[in-house]
Write a protein that holds these residues in place. Structure first.
Motif, PDB file in Angstrom:
ATOM      1  N   LYS A 371       0.820  -1.213   0.000  1.00 38.97           N
ATOM      2  CA  LYS A 371       0.000   0.000   0.000  1.00 38.97           C
ATOM      3  C   LYS A 371       0.854   1.263   0.000  1.00 38.97           C
ATOM      4  CE  LYS A 371      -3.755  -2.328   2.435  1.00 38.97           C
ATOM      5  NZ  LYS A 371      -4.564  -2.363   3.673  1.00 38.97           N
ATOM      6  N   ASN A 372       2.138   1.060  -0.242  1.00 41.31           N
ATOM      7  CA  ASN A 372       3.100   2.158  -0.325  1.00 41.31           C
ATOM      8  C   ASN A 372       3.359   2.819   1.028  1.00 41.31           C
ATOM      9  OD1 ASN A 372       4.935   3.362  -2.086  1.00 41.31           O
ATOM     10  ND2 ASN A 372       3.678   5.200  -2.323  1.00 41.31           N
ATOM     11  N   THR A 373       3.091   2.096   2.106  1.00 43.27           N
ATOM     12  CA  THR A 373       3.486   2.570   3.431  1.00 43.27           C
ATOM     13  C   THR A 373       4.929   2.149   3.677  1.00 43.27           C
ATOM     14  OG1 THR A 373       1.233   2.439   4.317  1.00 43.27           O
ATOM     15  CG2 THR A 373       3.044   2.422   5.905  1.00 43.27           C
ATOM     16  N   TRP A 374       5.785   3.136   3.826  1.00 45.48           N
ATOM     17  CA  TRP A 374       7.206   2.874   4.039  1.00 45.48           C
ATOM     18  C   TRP A 374       7.450   2.537   5.502  1.00 45.48           C
ATOM     19  CZ3 TRP A 374      11.639   3.237   0.807  1.00 45.48           C
ATOM     20  CH2 TRP A 374      11.344   3.466  -0.555  1.00 45.48           C
ATOM     21  N   MET A 375       8.244   1.487   5.717  1.00 50.36           N
ATOM     22  CA  MET A 375       8.615   1.052   7.061  1.00 50.36           C
ATOM     23  C   MET A 375      10.134   0.898   7.109  1.00 50.36           C
ATOM     24  SD  MET A 375       5.682  -1.831   7.732  1.00 50.36           S
ATOM     25  CE  MET A 375       4.009  -1.605   7.112  1.00 50.36           C
ATOM     26  N   CYS A 376      10.773   1.730   7.907  1.00 51.71           N
ATOM     27  CA  CYS A 376      12.219   1.673   8.060  1.00 51.71           C
ATOM     28  C   CYS A 376      12.536   1.266   9.491  1.00 51.71           C
ATOM     29  CB  CYS A 376      12.849   3.026   7.746  1.00 51.71           C
ATOM     30  SG  CYS A 376      12.492   3.629   6.070  1.00 51.71           S
ATOM     31  N   GLU A 377      13.310   0.215   9.641  1.00 53.73           N
ATOM     32  CA  GLU A 377      13.652  -0.307  10.966  1.00 53.73           C
ATOM     33  C   GLU A 377      15.077   0.081  11.315  1.00 53.73           C
ATOM     34  OE1 GLU A 377      13.853  -4.557  13.416  1.00 53.73           O
ATOM     35  OE2 GLU A 377      13.261  -4.516  11.289  1.00 53.73           O
ATOM     36  N   PHE A 378      15.292   0.508  12.566  1.00 52.69           N
ATOM     37  CA  PHE A 378      16.594   0.973  13.033  1.00 52.69           C
ATOM     38  C   PHE A 378      16.944   0.326  14.369  1.00 52.69           C
ATOM     39  CE2 PHE A 378      14.799   4.275  10.421  1.00 52.69           C
ATOM     40  CZ  PHE A 378      15.870   4.846   9.737  1.00 52.69           C
ATOM     41  N   THR A 379      18.230   0.414  14.696  1.00 50.77           N
ATOM     42  CA  THR A 379      18.706   0.113  16.036  1.00 50.77           C
ATOM     43  C   THR A 379      19.421   1.359  16.542  1.00 50.77           C
ATOM     44  OG1 THR A 379      19.033  -2.206  15.460  1.00 50.77           O
ATOM     45  CG2 THR A 379      20.107  -1.413  17.457  1.00 50.77           C
ATOM     46  N   SER A 380      19.050   1.827  17.710  1.00 51.28           N
ATOM     47  CA  SER A 380      19.652   3.034  18.265  1.00 51.28           C
ATOM     48  C   SER A 380      21.066   2.750  18.763  1.00 51.28           C
ATOM     49  CB  SER A 380      18.803   3.558  19.424  1.00 51.28           C
ATOM     50  OG  SER A 380      18.908   2.699  20.543  1.00 51.28           O
ATOM     51  N   GLU A 381      21.780   3.824  19.139  1.00 50.86           N
ATOM     52  CA  GLU A 381      23.124   3.658  19.701  1.00 50.86           C
ATOM     53  C   GLU A 381      23.098   2.762  20.926  1.00 50.86           C
ATOM     54  OE1 GLU A 381      26.278   7.043  19.352  1.00 50.86           O
ATOM     55  OE2 GLU A 381      24.340   8.013  19.758  1.00 50.86           O
ATOM     56  N   GLU A 382      21.995   2.794  21.674  1.00 47.77           N
ATOM     57  CA  GLU A 382      21.870   1.981  22.882  1.00 47.77           C
ATOM     58  C   GLU A 382      21.407   0.556  22.582  1.00 47.77           C
ATOM     59  OE1 GLU A 382      20.153   4.889  22.426  1.00 47.77           O
ATOM     60  OE2 GLU A 382      21.651   6.160  23.398  1.00 47.77           O
ATOM     61  N   GLY A 383      21.207   0.250  21.287  1.00 46.11           N
ATOM     62  CA  GLY A 383      20.785  -1.097  20.910  1.00 46.11           C
ATOM     63  C   GLY A 383      19.293  -1.316  20.928  1.00 46.11           C
ATOM     64  N   LYS A 384      18.507  -0.240  21.077  1.00 49.62           N
ATOM     65  CA  LYS A 384      17.053  -0.364  21.114  1.00 49.62           C
ATOM     66  C   LYS A 384      16.463  -0.250  19.711  1.00 49.62           C
ATOM     67  CE  LYS A 384      16.769  -0.403  25.670  1.00 49.62           C
ATOM     68  NZ  LYS A 384      16.256  -1.568  26.415  1.00 49.62           N
ATOM     69  N   PRO A 385      15.455  -1.052  19.390  1.00 49.70           N
ATOM     70  CA  PRO A 385      14.824  -0.938  18.068  1.00 49.70           C
ATOM     71  C   PRO A 385      13.872   0.251  18.011  1.00 49.70           C
ATOM     72  CG  PRO A 385      13.707  -2.614  19.349  1.00 49.70           C
ATOM     73  CD  PRO A 385      14.863  -2.154  20.192  1.00 49.70           C
ATOM     74  N   PHE A 386      13.783   0.854  16.828  1.00 44.14           N
ATOM     75  CA  PHE A 386      12.727   1.831  16.570  1.00 44.14           C
ATOM     76  C   PHE A 386      12.421   1.815  15.089  1.00 44.14           C
ATOM     77  CE2 PHE A 386      16.620   4.366  16.088  1.00 44.14           C
ATOM     78  CZ  PHE A 386      16.357   5.191  15.009  1.00 44.14           C
ATOM     79  N   TRP A 387      11.301   2.426  14.725  1.00 40.81           N
ATOM     80  CA  TRP A 387      10.839   2.407  13.347  1.00 40.81           C
ATOM     81  C   TRP A 387      10.449   3.821  12.920  1.00 40.81           C
ATOM     82  CZ3 TRP A 387       9.930  -1.066  17.080  1.00 40.81           C
ATOM     83  CH2 TRP A 387      10.224  -2.412  16.819  1.00 40.81           C
ATOM     84  N   ILE A 388      10.667   4.135  11.648  1.00 42.09           N
ATOM     85  CA  ILE A 388      10.146   5.373  11.059  1.00 42.09           C
ATOM     86  C   ILE A 388       9.232   4.966   9.913  1.00 42.09           C
ATOM     87  CG2 ILE A 388      10.707   7.533   9.879  1.00 42.09           C
ATOM     88  CD1 ILE A 388      13.380   7.533  11.350  1.00 42.09           C
ATOM     89  N   VAL A 389       8.014   5.502   9.907  1.00 39.22           N
ATOM     90  CA  VAL A 389       7.017   5.072   8.924  1.00 39.22           C
ATOM     91  C   VAL A 389       6.339   6.284   8.289  1.00 39.22           C
ATOM     92  CG1 VAL A 389       6.581   2.875  10.081  1.00 39.22           C
ATOM     93  CG2 VAL A 389       5.245   4.875  10.725  1.00 39.22           C
TER      94      VAL A 389
END
Length: 437
Positions: A371-389
């Motif tokens: 559906k063209n929803t972009w999902m970008c997955e990251f790991t922070s400097e502290e090793g925690k996951p986060f997402w930008i959508v």
């Protein structure tokens, strides 16, 4: 009987079509799901994501009237000196040496001192040829009388220019770009062979003066003609005279930042063809809003475009991106300061916020779903996951599974909100960051 059978078959076909439409509507209105382990969400998967942490140097800028505006009130890691000016003129060769042997370093000295004061790296772009040195003095450039798009008629004048600048700023300017958009005739009217010769001489001299200098190739304007120009340039030996490959990825007003991916891939394909796939690729200039066409963007679109351009550029393998521009109202309309040259625009606020989101983190994947929803997955400097959508086309519902641990939504204006209890979120053209905090 035969007529009845034909009618029955028609009704069956119509019923089947109705069912397909109904299923499509149901599927369309089902929310996208934030997936923790997706390996392939769509046909536009990006496979060139750098594995290293995102550094400050990703965030470059162009500043035009450097002596007429306050220093930018947002973090800037690196400054490309193209179009940089003071009341003494531009930093081009044509303004540094208006007459043979008569040097005026006031503009470049000022920019170098300013950058050192603020801890900012510089990229200096060689050219444009002064009229007295030009092979064709009447080949005009966009910069009025004096600067020309011609190659120099005497290579010794070019050698002297490169050596003089590199020696004067040794240890202060460590990045040199061979030329700006040489595939466009108003910036370079010479041949590909002549540009290869200029690059060879510049590269040799720069490395003699300071072996630690990084040389960026001529940065082409990425379009079909640009890809062809790069192909010929590399084939004729230009690939030997660059530590970094540079290009500019402007897109039309009807396009979105995600559409630049096809241009980036074309340049990467040409690089790979000539054995340059392992060299860094920098976007040394891109902006939005053609002033000549009166193209303007809303505050929300400006914020969205800034953030998404940086996200898409990094995801495509770009190590640096120099935003155009902080203040140049003569060329583009999506700027970082208002006309008073002090008040930050929404674009500048997004430029600052996306840095706080990205610097130090590692991008694991970044791609759109069906559906063209972009999902970008990251790991922070502290090793925690986060997402930008985000979704560049229209608002979509996004379901956030409990096992992601997401509790908070970060917005580009710097605010934070709690994830709703029903764990669904409307996602649109403004990226949001989803964290476990």
């Amino acid at each position: 009987m035969r007529l009845t059978l034909i009618k029955f078959r028609k009704w069956l076909v119509l019923l089947a079509l109705a069912i397909l439409v109904l299923v499509g509507v149901i599927v369309y209105h089902q929310p996208s799901v934030l997936n923790l382990s997706a390996t392939h969400l769509s046909d536009t998967r990006i496979s060139t994501i750098p594995t290293k942490p995102i550094g400050r140097s990703l965030f470059g800028m162009h500043i035009a009237d450097s002596d007429k505006i306050p220093w930018p009130a947002v973090p800037i890691a690196t400054w490309r000196l193209w179009d940089a000016a003071t009341h003494h003129g531009l930093a081009f060769w044509a303004h540094l040496e208006r007459q043979k042997g008569e040097w005026d370093f006031r503009t470049l000295d000022y920019c170098v001192e300013l950058a050192q004061r603020h801890g900012v790296e510089l990229v200096y772009t060689l050219g444009i040829t002064p009229k007295w040195a030009a092979a064709r003095p009447d080949d005009s450039s966009p910069y009025g009388d004096g600067p020309t798009a011609s190659e120099p008629k005497n290579m010794d004048d070019w050698r002297n220019y490169v050596r003089t600048v590199a020696t004067r700023y040794q240890g202060k300017i460590r990045y040199y770009e061979i030329w700006n958009e040489p595939n466009l005739k108003h910036f370079f009217s010479g041949t590909v062979d002549e540009m290869v010769a200029l690059a060879r001489e510049a590269y040799t001299i720069l490395k003699q003066v300071d072996p630690s200098i990084t040389v960026v190739s001529p940065s082409l304007y990425a379009d079909w003609g640009g890809f062809k120009w790069f192909d010929e340039y590399f084939a004729k030996g230009g690939n030997k005279y660059a530590d970094v490959i540079g290009a500019h990825f402007y897109i039309g007003k009807e396009k979105t930042p995600e559409d630049s991916l096809s241009l980036i891939r074309e340049v990467q394909d040409v690089m790979a063809k000539h054995g340059l796939a392992q060299k860094p690729l920098w976007n040394t200039e891109t902006g939005y809003g053609n002033k000549g066409e009166n193209v303007f963007y809303s505050a929300e679109d400006s914020m969205a475009y800034v953030a998404r351009t940086y996200l898409v550029n990094w995801a495509s393998g770009m190590e640096r991106f120099y935003w155009y521009a902080w203040d140049n109202r003569n060329v583009v309309t999506m700027l970082m300061v208002e006309e008073d040259k002090k008040t930050l625009t929404p674009a500048a606020k997004a430029y600052a916020e996306i840095q706080t989101w990205l610097i130090g983190s590692r991008m694991k994947r970044c791609e759109p779903d069906q559906k063209n929803t972009w999902m970008c997955e990251f790991t922070s400097e502290e090793g925690k996951p986060f997402w930008i959508v985000w979704n560049p086309k229209q608002e979509q519902n996004l379901a956030i599974p409990e096992n992601t641990g997401v509790r908070q939504v970060h917005h580009l204006d710097g605010t934070k909100t709690a994830l709703p209890n029903h764990r669904r979120l409307k996602v649109g053209r403004l990226p949001v960051l989803l964290s476990q905090r």
